[in-house]
Design a protein around this motif. Structure first.
Motif, PDB file in Angstrom:
ATOM      1  N   TRP A 193     -52.987-164.526 -22.210  1.00  0.00           N
ATOM      2  CA  TRP A 193     -54.014-165.213 -21.429  1.00  0.00           C
ATOM      3  C   TRP A 193     -54.352-164.378 -20.210  1.00  0.00           C
ATOM      4  N   GLY A 194     -55.584-164.526 -19.735  1.00  0.00           N
ATOM      5  CA  GLY A 194     -55.981-163.894 -18.492  1.00  0.00           C
ATOM      6  C   GLY A 194     -56.622-162.536 -18.698  1.00  0.00           C
ATOM      7  N   SER A 195     -57.156-161.983 -17.582  1.00  0.00           N
ATOM      8  CA  SER A 195     -57.793-160.675 -17.622  1.00  0.00           C
ATOM      9  C   SER A 195     -56.736-159.621 -17.896  1.00  0.00           C
ATOM     10  N   GLY A 196     -57.005-158.722 -18.813  1.00  0.00           N
ATOM     11  CA  GLY A 196     -56.034-157.708 -19.205  1.00  0.00           C
ATOM     12  C   GLY A 196     -55.334-158.026 -20.505  1.00  0.00           C
ATOM     13  N   ALA A 197     -55.387-159.305 -20.933  1.00  0.00           N
ATOM     14  CA  ALA A 197     -54.689-159.694 -22.166  1.00  0.00           C
ATOM     15  C   ALA A 197     -55.277-158.983 -23.384  1.00  0.00           C
ATOM     16  N   ASP A 198     -56.602-158.931 -23.475  1.00  0.00           N
ATOM     17  CA  ASP A 198     -57.239-158.307 -24.641  1.00  0.00           C
ATOM     18  C   ASP A 198     -56.904-156.821 -24.712  1.00  0.00           C
ATOM     19  N   LEU A 199     -56.949-156.124 -23.567  1.00  0.00           N
ATOM     20  CA  LEU A 199     -56.643-154.697 -23.559  1.00  0.00           C
ATOM     21  C   LEU A 199     -55.188-154.446 -23.938  1.00  0.00           C
ATOM     22  N   PHE A 200     -54.286-155.261 -23.416  1.00  0.00           N
ATOM     23  CA  PHE A 200     -52.877-155.118 -23.760  1.00  0.00           C
ATOM     24  C   PHE A 200     -52.673-155.323 -25.260  1.00  0.00           C
ATOM     25  N   HIS A 201     -53.335-156.340 -25.812  1.00  0.00           N
ATOM     26  CA  HIS A 201     -53.204-156.609 -27.241  1.00  0.00           C
ATOM     27  C   HIS A 201     -53.736-155.437 -28.060  1.00  0.00           C
ATOM     28  N   GLU A 202     -54.854-154.856 -27.639  1.00  0.00           N
ATOM     29  CA  GLU A 202     -55.406-153.698 -28.349  1.00  0.00           C
ATOM     30  C   GLU A 202     -54.426-152.521 -28.314  1.00  0.00           C
ATOM     31  N   GLN A 203     -53.787-152.320 -27.157  1.00  0.00           N
ATOM     32  CA  GLN A 203     -52.814-151.233 -27.059  1.00  0.00           C
ATOM     33  C   GLN A 203     -51.617-151.482 -27.979  1.00  0.00           C
ATOM     34  N   LEU A 204     -51.211-152.736 -28.096  1.00  0.00           N
ATOM     35  CA  LEU A 204     -50.127-153.055 -29.020  1.00  0.00           C
ATOM     36  C   LEU A 204     -50.535-152.777 -30.460  1.00  0.00           C
ATOM     37  N   LEU A 205     -51.790-153.129 -30.800  1.00  0.00           N
ATOM     38  CA  LEU A 205     -52.254-152.906 -32.169  1.00  0.00           C
ATOM     39  C   LEU A 205     -52.349-151.422 -32.500  1.00  0.00           C
ATOM     40  N   ASP A 206     -52.608-150.584 -31.486  1.00  0.00           N
ATOM     41  CA  ASP A 206     -52.672-149.138 -31.701  1.00  0.00           C
ATOM     42  C   ASP A 206     -51.282-148.534 -31.869  1.00  0.00           C
ATOM     43  N   ALA A 207     -50.263-149.240 -31.377  1.00  0.00           N
ATOM     44  CA  ALA A 207     -48.886-148.748 -31.509  1.00  0.00           C
ATOM     45  C   ALA A 207     -48.323-149.193 -32.861  1.00  0.00           C
ATOM     46  N   PRO A 208     -47.357-148.440 -33.391  1.00  0.00           N
ATOM     47  CA  PRO A 208     -46.776-148.808 -34.698  1.00  0.00           C
ATOM     48  C   PRO A 208     -45.774-149.950 -34.557  1.00  0.00           C
ATOM     49  N   SER A 209     -46.260-151.068 -34.007  1.00  0.00           N
ATOM     50  CA  SER A 209     -45.361-152.210 -33.799  1.00  0.00           C
ATOM     51  C   SER A 209     -45.234-153.012 -35.090  1.00  0.00           C
ATOM     52  N   ARG A 210     -44.174-153.777 -35.161  1.00  0.00           N
ATOM     53  CA  ARG A 210     -43.960-154.638 -36.317  1.00  0.00           C
ATOM     54  C   ARG A 210     -44.476-156.030 -35.993  1.00  0.00           C
ATOM     55  N   ALA A 211     -45.349-156.554 -36.857  1.00  0.00           N
ATOM     56  CA  ALA A 211     -45.999-157.833 -36.568  1.00  0.00           C
ATOM     57  C   ALA A 211     -44.989-158.952 -36.364  1.00  0.00           C
ATOM     58  N   HIS A 212     -43.870-158.902 -37.096  1.00  0.00           N
ATOM     59  CA  HIS A 212     -42.899-159.989 -36.991  1.00  0.00           C
ATOM     60  C   HIS A 212     -42.128-159.943 -35.670  1.00  0.00           C
ATOM     61  N   GLN A 213     -42.303-158.869 -34.880  1.00  0.00           N
ATOM     62  CA  GLN A 213     -41.622-158.772 -33.598  1.00  0.00           C
ATOM     63  C   GLN A 213     -42.511-159.188 -32.432  1.00  0.00           C
ATOM     64  N   LEU A 214     -43.748-159.572 -32.703  1.00  0.00           N
ATOM     65  CA  LEU A 214     -44.654-160.026 -31.647  1.00  0.00           C
ATOM     66  C   LEU A 214     -44.738-161.536 -31.705  1.00  0.00           C
ATOM     67  N   PRO A 259     -51.896-152.388 -18.546  1.00  0.00           N
ATOM     68  CA  PRO A 259     -53.198-152.615 -17.909  1.00  0.00           C
ATOM     69  C   PRO A 259     -53.073-153.562 -16.724  1.00  0.00           C
ATOM     70  N   GLU A 260     -53.999-153.439 -15.778  1.00  0.00           N
ATOM     71  CA  GLU A 260     -54.054-154.394 -14.669  1.00  0.00           C
ATOM     72  C   GLU A 260     -54.350-155.768 -15.255  1.00  0.00           C
ATOM     73  N   TRP A 261     -53.467-156.713 -14.997  1.00  0.00           N
ATOM     74  CA  TRP A 261     -53.537-157.971 -15.746  1.00  0.00           C
ATOM     75  C   TRP A 261     -53.156-159.121 -14.827  1.00  0.00           C
ATOM     76  N   HIS A 262     -54.068-160.061 -14.689  1.00  0.00           N
ATOM     77  CA  HIS A 262     -53.830-161.253 -13.885  1.00  0.00           C
ATOM     78  C   HIS A 262     -54.263-162.496 -14.658  1.00  0.00           C
ATOM     79  N   VAL A 263     -53.625-163.592 -14.357  1.00  0.00           N
ATOM     80  CA  VAL A 263     -54.067-164.898 -14.848  1.00  0.00           C
ATOM     81  C   VAL A 263     -54.660-165.633 -13.656  1.00  0.00           C
TER      82      VAL A 263
END
Length: 291
Positions: A193-214, A259-263
């Motif tokens: 939630w909040g400003s910065g959430a979308d960018l953070f999520h995009e950065q996670l999707l670009d990383a080789p993260s495992r979906a079951h760990q999010l 990313p700069e992120w505030h709620v």
């Protein structure tokens, strides 16, 4: 034939539970009584409100149209009872907010009302629902995220909370700076939630993260609990874990590409009710928060 609140209560319970038997258990009624009340309401409306099947019940188009208004009627009736039961109070203020923001919102509102003799009733809703309740007059004040709202609802700035990443002191990431790539290799409990959430999520999707760990968790306190137990890194507002950081039961991570992120939290009220004593007291308290 007059519409009865009891019939609306049965209808709302059945729609929410998805079956007549579950609604009967919730309301502590016999199932034949539940069925009869629904049939009586449908006769009054003139069309079916629920589709019945062996798998339960689902709303018809007429039922979908009726449901929000039925809920509003029940909310207004409950509020009327609260007002009628007041004794030495000037009134009751209804506050609607999400559980994540309640630790900030509830003390603030109670503090604002200290000069007045007002009872406070709090309910837990997500921001869109809270804002609809403000527009409908079924709640007095809401503390929400910025969200689309009816023109009769006025939003005022409350506070902006920084989002941070925290973990148990013995977590492998606790000792040195890391980036989102390294962060994504560990279980994450995140409030997106909040400003910065979308960018953070995009950065996670670009990383080789495992979906079951999010773990996308709406309750910040639940995310914090996962961090306290060492089961995950939590990404949430700093205010949620201020005490944990102060006593070193959690540590804040230095995520170098975070990313700069505030709620940003807002206080919402109906435009035409700003002069009511309790709402005016909250507005005045907001004005004193500003430098």
């Amino acid at each position: 034939m007059a519409m009865e609140l009891g019939d609306l209560r049965v209808f709302v319970a059945a729609a929410s539970a998805g079956s007549l038997s579950a609604a009967a258990r919730e309301l502590r009624l016999a199932q034949p009584s539940v069925s009869e009340r629904l049939r009586r309401l449908e006769r009054l409306v003139g069309r079916p409100l629920l589709d019945r099947s062996n798998r339960g019940v689902s709303l018809t188009p007429a039922g979908e149209r009726l449901l929000p208004h039925a809920q509003r009627c029940l909310d207004m009736a409950a509020r009327a009872l609260d007002i009628a039961r007041e004794d030495d109070t000037q009134g009751t203020l209804h506050l609607t907010t999400h559980a994540t923001y309640a630790p900030l919102a509830v003390p603030f509102v109670i503090g604002a009302l200290q000069p007045l003799r007002y009872a406070v009733v709090v309910d837990d809703r997500h921001s869109p629902s809270a804002l609809r309740r403000v527009a409908a007059g079924t709640t007095d004040i809401a503390v929400t995220l910025p969200a689309p709202h009816a023109p009769e609802v006025l939003l005022r700035e409350f506070r902006s909370e920084q989002v941070v990443a925290v973990c148990h002191p013995r977590h492998p990431l606790a000792e040195r700076p890391c980036d989102i790539l390294r962060l994504s290799s560990h279980p994450l409990a995140v409030n997106l939630w909040g400003s910065g959430a979308d960018l953070f999520h995009e950065q996670l999707l670009d990383a080789p993260s495992r979906a079951h760990q999010l773990y996308r968790i709406s309750s910040a306190e639940t995310a914090a609990d996962l961090a306290r137990s060492g089961q995950a890194v939590a990404v949430l507002t700093r205010a949620t874990v201020d005490r944990d950081l102060a006593d070193c039961s959690l540590v804040e991570l230095d995520v170098i590409d975070m990313p700069e992120w505030h709620v940003d939290l807002m206080v919402a009220h109906h435009r035409e009710r700003a002069d009511e004593p309790a709402i005016a007291a909250v507005i005045n308290a907001l004005d004193h928060l500003r430098p």
